[in-house]
Design a protein around this motif. Structure first.
Motif, mmCIF file in Angstrom:
data_model
loop_
_atom_site.group_PDB
_atom_site.id
_atom_site.type_symbol
_atom_site.label_atom_id
_atom_site.label_comp_id
_atom_site.label_asym_id
_atom_site.label_seq_id
_atom_site.Cartn_x
_atom_site.Cartn_y
_atom_site.Cartn_z
ATOM 1 N N ALA A 72 0.881 -1.198 -0.185
ATOM 2 C CA ALA A 72 0.016 0.042 -0.070
ATOM 3 C C ALA A 72 0.984 1.381 -0.161
ATOM 4 O O ALA A 72 0.522 2.247 -0.940
ATOM 5 N N THR A 73 1.724 1.256 1.177
ATOM 6 C CA THR A 73 2.569 2.567 0.866
ATOM 7 C C THR A 73 3.610 2.750 -0.193
ATOM 8 O O THR A 73 3.880 3.932 -0.610
ATOM 9 N N GLY A 74 3.816 1.543 -0.816
ATOM 10 C CA GLY A 74 4.780 1.810 -2.017
ATOM 11 C C GLY A 74 3.943 2.299 -3.248
ATOM 12 O O GLY A 74 4.582 2.999 -4.024
ATOM 13 N N LEU A 75 2.560 2.355 -3.121
ATOM 14 C CA LEU A 75 1.778 2.783 -4.140
ATOM 15 C C LEU A 75 1.489 4.291 -4.165
ATOM 16 O O LEU A 75 1.086 5.081 -4.830
ATOM 17 N N ILE A 76 1.996 4.822 -2.778
ATOM 18 C CA ILE A 76 1.814 6.424 -2.326
ATOM 19 C C ILE A 76 3.133 7.089 -2.621
ATOM 20 O O ILE A 76 3.363 8.067 -3.220
ATOM 21 N N GLY A 77 4.201 6.294 -1.991
ATOM 22 C CA GLY A 77 5.679 6.959 -2.109
ATOM 23 C C GLY A 77 5.971 7.813 -0.894
ATOM 24 O O GLY A 77 5.596 8.727 -0.437
ATOM 25 N N ASP A 78 6.956 7.368 -0.211
ATOM 26 C CA ASP A 78 7.586 8.013 0.839
ATOM 27 C C ASP A 78 8.243 9.226 0.586
ATOM 28 O O ASP A 78 9.278 9.222 -0.227
ATOM 29 N N PRO A 79 8.087 10.375 1.210
ATOM 30 C CA PRO A 79 8.718 11.563 0.874
ATOM 31 C C PRO A 79 10.128 11.603 1.693
ATOM 32 O O PRO A 79 10.981 12.533 1.565
ATOM 33 N N SER A 80 10.245 10.670 2.566
ATOM 34 C CA SER A 80 11.735 11.054 3.246
ATOM 35 C C SER A 80 12.638 10.865 2.525
ATOM 36 O O SER A 80 13.043 10.025 1.832
ATOM 37 N N GLY A 81 13.750 11.857 2.949
ATOM 38 C CA GLY A 81 14.876 11.790 2.155
ATOM 39 C C GLY A 81 14.899 12.242 0.790
ATOM 40 O O GLY A 81 15.864 12.091 -0.075
ATOM 41 N N LYS A 82 13.697 12.691 0.021
ATOM 42 C CA LYS A 82 13.514 12.937 -1.296
ATOM 43 C C LYS A 82 13.165 14.259 -1.327
ATOM 44 O O LYS A 82 12.740 15.000 -0.652
ATOM 45 N N ASP A 83 13.655 14.882 -2.533
ATOM 46 C CA ASP A 83 13.549 16.384 -2.802
ATOM 47 C C ASP A 83 12.700 16.659 -3.743
ATOM 48 O O ASP A 83 12.294 17.736 -4.035
ATOM 49 N N LYS A 84 12.011 15.545 -4.222
ATOM 50 C CA LYS A 84 10.891 15.879 -5.319
ATOM 51 C C LYS A 84 10.057 14.439 -5.129
ATOM 52 O O LYS A 84 10.506 13.365 -4.544
ATOM 53 N N GLU A 85 8.792 14.514 -5.772
ATOM 54 C CA GLU A 85 7.899 13.511 -6.093
ATOM 55 C C GLU A 85 8.461 12.136 -6.305
ATOM 56 O O GLU A 85 9.076 12.322 -7.460
ATOM 57 N N ARG A 86 8.114 10.988 -5.897
ATOM 58 C CA ARG A 86 8.331 9.895 -6.651
ATOM 59 C C ARG A 86 7.511 9.535 -7.807
ATOM 60 O O ARG A 86 6.546 9.940 -7.899
ATOM 61 N N GLN A 87 8.211 8.725 -8.645
ATOM 62 C CA GLN A 87 7.496 8.183 -9.788
ATOM 63 C C GLN A 87 6.427 7.264 -9.258
ATOM 64 O O GLN A 87 6.683 6.349 -8.597
ATOM 65 N N TYR A 147 1.096 19.190 13.494
ATOM 66 C CA TYR A 147 2.351 17.966 14.096
ATOM 67 C C TYR A 147 2.983 17.450 12.735
ATOM 68 O O TYR A 147 4.306 17.334 12.786
ATOM 69 N N MET A 148 2.292 17.232 11.782
ATOM 70 C CA MET A 148 3.038 16.479 10.298
ATOM 71 C C MET A 148 3.852 17.644 9.738
ATOM 72 O O MET A 148 4.974 17.293 9.336
ATOM 73 N N MET A 149 3.854 18.748 9.807
ATOM 74 C CA MET A 149 4.540 19.845 9.169
ATOM 75 C C MET A 149 5.983 19.979 9.741
ATOM 76 O O MET A 149 6.817 20.535 9.262
ATOM 77 N N VAL A 154 8.496 16.152 5.896
ATOM 78 C CA VAL A 154 7.588 17.136 5.343
ATOM 79 C C VAL A 154 8.205 18.413 5.155
ATOM 80 O O VAL A 154 8.253 19.148 4.207
ATOM 81 N N LYS A 155 8.854 19.061 6.250
ATOM 82 C CA LYS A 155 9.516 20.142 6.462
ATOM 83 C C LYS A 155 10.403 20.523 5.383
ATOM 84 O O LYS A 155 10.380 21.622 4.864
ATOM 85 N N ASN A 156 11.191 19.493 5.075
ATOM 86 C CA ASN A 156 12.271 19.647 4.224
ATOM 87 C C ASN A 156 11.554 20.007 2.582
ATOM 88 O O ASN A 156 12.252 20.810 1.814
ATOM 89 N N ARG A 157 10.497 19.243 2.274
ATOM 90 C CA ARG A 157 9.817 19.640 1.141
ATOM 91 C C ARG A 157 8.978 20.803 1.294
ATOM 92 O O ARG A 157 8.916 21.283 -0.121
ATOM 93 N N ILE A 158 8.545 21.326 2.180
ATOM 94 C CA ILE A 158 7.415 22.539 2.101
ATOM 95 C C ILE A 158 8.419 23.476 1.775
ATOM 96 O O ILE A 158 7.936 24.457 1.185
ATOM 97 N N GLY A 159 9.650 23.456 2.290
ATOM 98 C CA GLY A 159 10.607 24.727 1.927
ATOM 99 C C GLY A 159 11.203 24.838 0.572
ATOM 100 O O GLY A 159 11.876 25.686 0.242
ATOM 101 N N ARG A 160 10.544 23.791 -0.445
ATOM 102 C CA ARG A 160 11.119 23.847 -1.724
ATOM 103 C C ARG A 160 9.889 24.320 -2.412
ATOM 104 O O ARG A 160 9.180 23.439 -2.867
ATOM 105 N N GLU A 161 9.968 25.523 -2.807
ATOM 106 C CA GLU A 161 8.805 26.033 -3.503
ATOM 107 C C GLU A 161 8.680 25.417 -4.921
ATOM 108 O O GLU A 161 7.628 25.351 -5.677
ATOM 109 N N ASP A 162 9.989 25.096 -5.589
ATOM 110 C CA ASP A 162 9.746 24.546 -6.895
ATOM 111 C C ASP A 162 9.113 22.976 -6.948
ATOM 112 O O ASP A 162 8.532 22.808 -8.042
#
Length: 425
Positions: A72-87, A147-149, A154-162
């Motif tokens: 299930a989680t593999g269908l969603i994509g873990d943002p941890s350690g990633k600077d952009k969305e997973r395919q 809490y989540m932000m 999450v915080k590392n990705r929120i800071g990347r406006e691109d």
């Protein structure tokens, strides 16, 4: 020794939710813990060995280790350690990868003689039946956006406006937390382990469990493994080192560990083997006194290759390694392993014996000699070897019995320049 203390001396503890109480908790055999593996590739790689071996250490200590396949989680994509969305990965591909990874995990635990204490589960089995309303009301209600932000993933990705973060990946933390809650309720699990980047997700699960059931559960994460040069562990010139023998050959797997830097090898023995303190201390002394013998590297390569590929494959690899250094009969080694060892050497395929050129022509085809005249000079000077035997007859024509496994002929010029003739290609 309490397994918690073993993790400590091996340098495998980065963070826990509660050191003292977790150590006390693990004194009782039969505790249950898990680690999740999202099947975003069809094979695990050696970077996954830290959590995999951690589960095995728990299993060998009398606890029950759960390996969670992230259907299930593999269908969603873990943002941890990633600077952009997973395919996004389609379901069929993801499930096929999950099945491959399950087999790899079971094979490792079998090789380490602790498979009886392994359980493999898939979070798709309990997530697929959840309705949107149930998920939002019964799970999402316990998480505040604030809490989540605050979590790094999450915080590392929120800071990347691109790139930012989609609602899909933003929700990953809730899904992973629900896994922990579900396993706690239905399987009595009390510990989740993972890499250092997972601490926020794991502690979010602890919060959900505390709010919904009040049970005492724990988190444990491992440090990020890097080399002495600061490079990311597990990378080679050809990329990641995979556990799947079709993606990384057993020979290449063995050689990766053999090439470990002297500054790294003792730590690797702590992280990636089951050797005890006294055995590792002895190897450390040997490394300091006789580094040229590379005893620590040889033991590391042998232990890891046996764990992943089995003893028979290790023996094949070692036989080929010895033969390539002129020790042992090259014609007696496993032809497939020899081909793996020589995959970077110049190679040439011929459909039949009759299609082979004469020896000078063969040396030119293999780019070992620049011309036939130069090849004749090298043959006459005794610088050419066939299957590690010096050959000074330029009229030599190989017979089928010269081919290792009736397929491979090893040609060498001097000490280190190899070429491979493949028959039937």
């Amino acid at each position: 020794m309490n397994v918690f203390d073993e993790f400590f001396w091996r340098g495998l503890i980065n963070q826990t939710s509660d050191d003292e109480n977790l150590r006390f908790h693990l004194k009782t055999p039969g505790r249950k813990m898990y680690c999740g593996f999202d099947p975003t590739a069809r094979s695990l790689h050696i970077g996954n060995l830290v959590p995999l071996l951690a589960l095995a250490r728990f299993a060998r200590a009398g606890h029950v280790a759960y390996a969670l396949m992230g259907g299930a989680t593999g269908l969603i994509g873990d943002p941890s350690g990633k600077d952009k969305e997973r395919q996004m990965i389609d379901k069929e591909t993801l499930f096929a990868s999950a099945d491959n990874i399950r087999k790899q995990v079971e094979s490792l635990f079998t090789n380490l003689d602790c498979v009886e204490n392994l359980r493999v589960v898939n979070n798709y089995d309990w997530t697929n039946s959840l309705s949107t309303i149930e998920f939002l009301r019964d799970v999402g209600k316990y998480f505040t956006v604030n809490y989540m932000m605050a979590k790094d993933s999450v915080k590392n990705r929120i800071g990347r406006e691109d790139t930012g973060i989609s609602f899909t990946e933003f929700s990953y933390m809730i899904l992973q937390s629900y896994d922990y809650y579900y396993l706690s309720e239905h399987h009595d699990l009390t510990l989740q382990i993972g890499g250092s980047d997972q601490f926020g997700n794991i502690t979010a699960g602890l919060e959900l469990i505390r709010k919904k059931s009040g049970k005492e559960c724990f988190a444990l994460t491992f440090p990020l493994i890097t080399t002495a040069t600061g490079a990311k562990f597990g990378k080679s010139e050809k990329g990641a080192i995979y556990l799947d023998p079709e993606m990384t050959s057993p020979y290449a797997f063995y050689q990766y560990w053999m090439n470990a830097d002297d500054r790294d090898v003792i730590n690797y023995l702590r992280y990636f083997t089951l050797l005890d303190q006294s055995e590792i201390a002895a190897l450390e002394t040997e490394l300091a006194e006789r580094p040229h013998e590379r005893a620590a590297q040889r033991r590391l390569a042998a232990e890891t290759t046996t764990m992943i590929h089995g003893k028979a494959e290790l023996e094949n690899v070692q036989a080929v390694t010895e033969a390539l250094f002129g020790k042992g009969d090259i014609k007696a080694v496993n032809a497939k392993t020899l081909g793996q060892a020589l995959e970077s050497a110049p190679g040439k395929g011929y459909a039949t014996l009759g299609a082979l050129p004469d020896l000078p022509g063969l040396l030119v085809d293999l780019e070992l000699c620049s011309s036939k005249s130069q090849a004749r000079k090298d043959i006459k000077a005794g610088g050419i070897y066939i299957n590690n035997e010096r050959l000074q007859d330029e009229t030599y024509t190989p017979a089928i019995t010269d081919f290792i496994g009736e397929r491979i002929l090893l040609v060498r010029k001097g000490k280190k320049n190899y070429g491979v003739v493949f028959l039937g290609e």
